[in-house]
Design an enzyme around this catalytic site. Sequence first.
Site, mmCIF file in Angstrom:
data_model
loop_
_atom_site.group_PDB
_atom_site.id
_atom_site.type_symbol
_atom_site.label_atom_id
_atom_site.label_comp_id
_atom_site.label_asym_id
_atom_site.label_seq_id
_atom_site.Cartn_x
_atom_site.Cartn_y
_atom_site.Cartn_z
ATOM 1 N N SER A 132 0.833 -1.186 0.000
ATOM 2 C CA SER A 132 0.000 0.000 0.000
ATOM 3 C C SER A 132 0.884 1.260 0.000
ATOM 4 O O SER A 132 1.673 1.446 -0.919
ATOM 5 C CB SER A 132 -0.957 -0.041 1.194
ATOM 6 O OG SER A 132 -1.960 0.926 1.079
ATOM 7 N N GLU A 181 -9.267 -5.661 -4.063
ATOM 8 C CA GLU A 181 -8.681 -4.664 -3.160
ATOM 9 C C GLU A 181 -9.760 -3.835 -2.457
ATOM 10 O O GLU A 181 -9.703 -3.589 -1.255
ATOM 11 C CB GLU A 181 -7.757 -3.729 -3.940
ATOM 12 C CG GLU A 181 -6.550 -4.391 -4.582
ATOM 13 C CD GLU A 181 -5.363 -4.491 -3.649
ATOM 14 O OE1 GLU A 181 -5.443 -3.983 -2.512
ATOM 15 O OE2 GLU A 181 -4.340 -5.070 -4.076
ATOM 16 N N HIS A 199 -7.683 -5.774 0.131
ATOM 17 C CA HIS A 199 -6.435 -5.069 0.386
ATOM 18 C C HIS A 199 -5.819 -5.531 1.706
ATOM 19 O O HIS A 199 -6.519 -5.733 2.699
ATOM 20 C CB HIS A 199 -6.728 -3.568 0.449
ATOM 21 C CG HIS A 199 -5.538 -2.678 0.470
ATOM 22 N ND1 HIS A 199 -4.710 -2.500 -0.610
ATOM 23 C CD2 HIS A 199 -5.032 -1.878 1.452
ATOM 24 C CE1 HIS A 199 -3.768 -1.631 -0.313
ATOM 25 N NE2 HIS A 199 -3.928 -1.247 0.948
#
Length: 465
Positions: free
Chosen positions: A185, A298, A388
Amino acid sequence: MDIIAVTRHGKVRGRSEGGVAAFLGIPYAAPPFGDHRFRAPAPVTPWDGVRDAVAFGPTAPKRPYRPPLDRLLPDPDIPGDDCLNLNVWTPGVDEAGLPVMVWIHGGSLRNGSASLPLYDGRAFARDGVVLVSINYRLGVEGFGVFPDAPDNRGLLDQIAALTWVRDNIAGFGGDAGNVTVFGESAGAISIAALLGSPRAEGLFHRAVLQSGPPHTVSRAEGAKTVALMAKELGVPATAAAFAGVGREALLDAQVEVTGKGDPISGGPGFQIVTDGDVVPAEPRPPAVELLLGANLEEYRLWFVPSGAVDRISGLTLRLAMLKFKIPGRIGRLYRAARPGAKPGEILGALATDLLLRGPVNRLADASAKAYVYEFGWRSPVLSLGACHALEIGFVFDTLDRGRELTGPDAPQPLADAMHGAWVEFARTGDPGWAAWDASRPVMVFDGEHDGVVHAPRQEELEVWL
């Protein structure tokens, strides 16, 4: 058992257990407060004797994730000023020439730390890798844009930590000539910036980007969040004025301004800016071997726990497509491939490919040598799916530390496969499948049919390339 290592600033005492030595909370730069607040990282003051490195050091100032993410993403908060610190796990200080991996955590540049149990480096050390994890300044302290302070201070912290690794890692058994940076990320977004930064040249030799594409904004765009905070605080939008605000009050204002945004739907936040120095306007093309990819779904981390996936209507979907200038034919393409999907799921799939999968593929296209993966195992927790951050416990082989996301029955063989691929990439530059080429080979990790798929969902991907 206590164990001593030697750094350029002094000796540190760690703990050895089960064939792995851990050194925690080692400072790589001076505390970024007082005269150093909103400044570039300053050198560590050397110490006499032996410094204990047996507990995690302070974390950068931050607040927990907002509910309900706070239950899914635990975010330890350790008080103290000496937050520019790092941790090292090694098979032993008497080793030599071991590959090194440096973990840069995510958290939207305003959350996270290196002390999460999920990031425990013992499995990497067990498998012959020296694992380093770092803390860096977050939020307005690290990424606020001011007229009277250097930009990208959190990125400068990361460079200072990598410089520490270059200068000291041999004392922990590592090879300073074989360093792989990896992050997820915001950590991966940071690495993408470091790939093109002349300040980071030669500090690492391979890079892994998990669910984070290249992304920078202009200084003017980056300064908008500081302007909103200054209005909230009633002070000028300068580093000098912000330095006079107490830490808690600054965090209160930061939460007020940024608390409703997220990486998918946007909103005020903190970004890496093109400053012409750390991040040049024309960054260098990637000159190191890359391993990069994203998770299949995600968006579900933000859309599902919050209930947004059910609140998003067909009208909201159409308005979002207008906002991002997505033609109607693309929406029809995504709907046709997902019969029965909710409008929120269609919007999430579009956003995932627009913001992540498309940029990841473009970066692979621009790289001299890259390997691409996709993580597709679906978590049963809250119907999070392949969301995610879900892959992190598999990469670190710490499934027992991340059950908030995975649940209790995550497949260990999948962790063995992913962790092993990351170790092999750090060791040799080859994770075990074909490098990226015109056929677009993607290693799919889903726990059932792991293997290479060529150009998955190419018809959808082409609209973003």
